[in-house]
Scaffold this active site. Sequence first.
Site, short mmCIF file in Angstrom:
data_model
loop_
_atom_site.label_atom_id
_atom_site.label_comp_id
_atom_site.label_asym_id
_atom_site.label_seq_id
_atom_site.Cartn_x
_atom_site.Cartn_y
_atom_site.Cartn_z
N ARG A 1 0.84 -1.19 0.00
CA ARG A 1 0.00 0.00 0.00
C ARG A 1 0.88 1.25 0.00
NH1 ARG A 1 -3.41 -2.65 -1.71
NH2 ARG A 1 -5.48 -3.12 -0.88
N HIS B 1 -0.47 0.01 -9.90
CA HIS B 1 -1.18 -0.92 -8.99
C HIS B 1 -1.59 -2.18 -9.77
CE1 HIS B 1 -3.66 -1.20 -5.08
NE2 HIS B 1 -3.41 -2.41 -5.54
#
Length: 321
Positions: free
Chosen positions: A236, A284
């Site tokens: 993250r 991502h």
Amino acid sequence: MNLVLLGSWDDDERDAWAAALQAELPGHRLWWPGQAPLDPATVAAAIVANPPPGSLQGWPGLRLIQSLWAGVDRLLGDATVPADVPVARMVDPAMNRAMAETALWAVLSLHRHTFRYARQQHLHRWHVWPQRRADEVAVLVLGQGQMGHAVAQRLHEQGYRVSAWRRTPSVPAATRAAVGPAPWPVHSGPVALRVALARAELLVNLLPLTPETRGLLDARCFCAMPRGAAVVNLARGAHVVDADLLAALDSGAIGHAVLDVFSTEPLPPEHRYWSHPQVTVLPHAAAQTDLRSAARLAARNLHALAAGQPLQHLVDRQRGY
Ligand code: NDP
């Protein structure tokens, strides 16, 4: 059972998920916002993918919140998610394998100077960097859960000198029985982390985002690593203090960063990461959710709910993962 599908997605994505889930859940009714109203009290479970904040309120019969995503930090960050309803997250061996592939690519590229050679090609520069054996390269994997274990295993098989870090010192008996003891050293606790960082030429982050891990990859962490070490963040964005990483890259304390995740996504066009010569940006994409297997795995838990059987992969709301 009546089931609600709640997510932050466009209509095409929602329709694809709805079709895949409905195929796995014959006999159950899947509802999503915009359809003819249904009695909220009749809804037994919510299937969610970053549901809009507040959208899990007002379902008094809810007995399960099944996430289609592996990371549940945004979901748990919504204070309106009912505290007494169990939350299950996506655990998919196909995603673990994909993550292990991405980590292997990043580690191989760093170890074999691929990013440097790409820059050199751009500059028409011919320079050979020393080639080391994999077993001379120390890689520290943060997190030994589904993803972290798969990554450490893959790197270990490739011959890297792997070590790892986790929260709890003892491996649960069920895990040990399933995968055996890890053949690489696994540490826990802040002191052990400092020692492990001092030896780590490459750091691969696969921690969940919790209050404890937010901002863990900061100036202190980068200073603890050998000069010129590399950071691979596949977990993250908020694990990294961006200003500290940029300063460490500029000073040479950190030699290169491979970043798949960011505090703001998509990464804003003006962000320094885009053009920094020692940063590799991925959108991502390290381990994408496979709709086919994920729908099947989510449905498995919903069938268990309907049959009154134990639920899989429940999140510990207290720990945050
Ligand atoms: P798991 O919950 O299976 O594993 C989490 C691991 O982190 C465990 O080993 C746990 O320790 C460790 N951990 C948690 N808190 C701490 C702490 N405070 N200190 C040290 N170790 C800690 O998660 P997954 O492996 O399935 O996923 C990890 C993360 O990867 C997800 O939360 C998500 O953010 C990210 N992800 C990224 C994707 C991408 O495409 N970039 C795709 C999917 C996930 P212990 O074993 O002791 O409990």
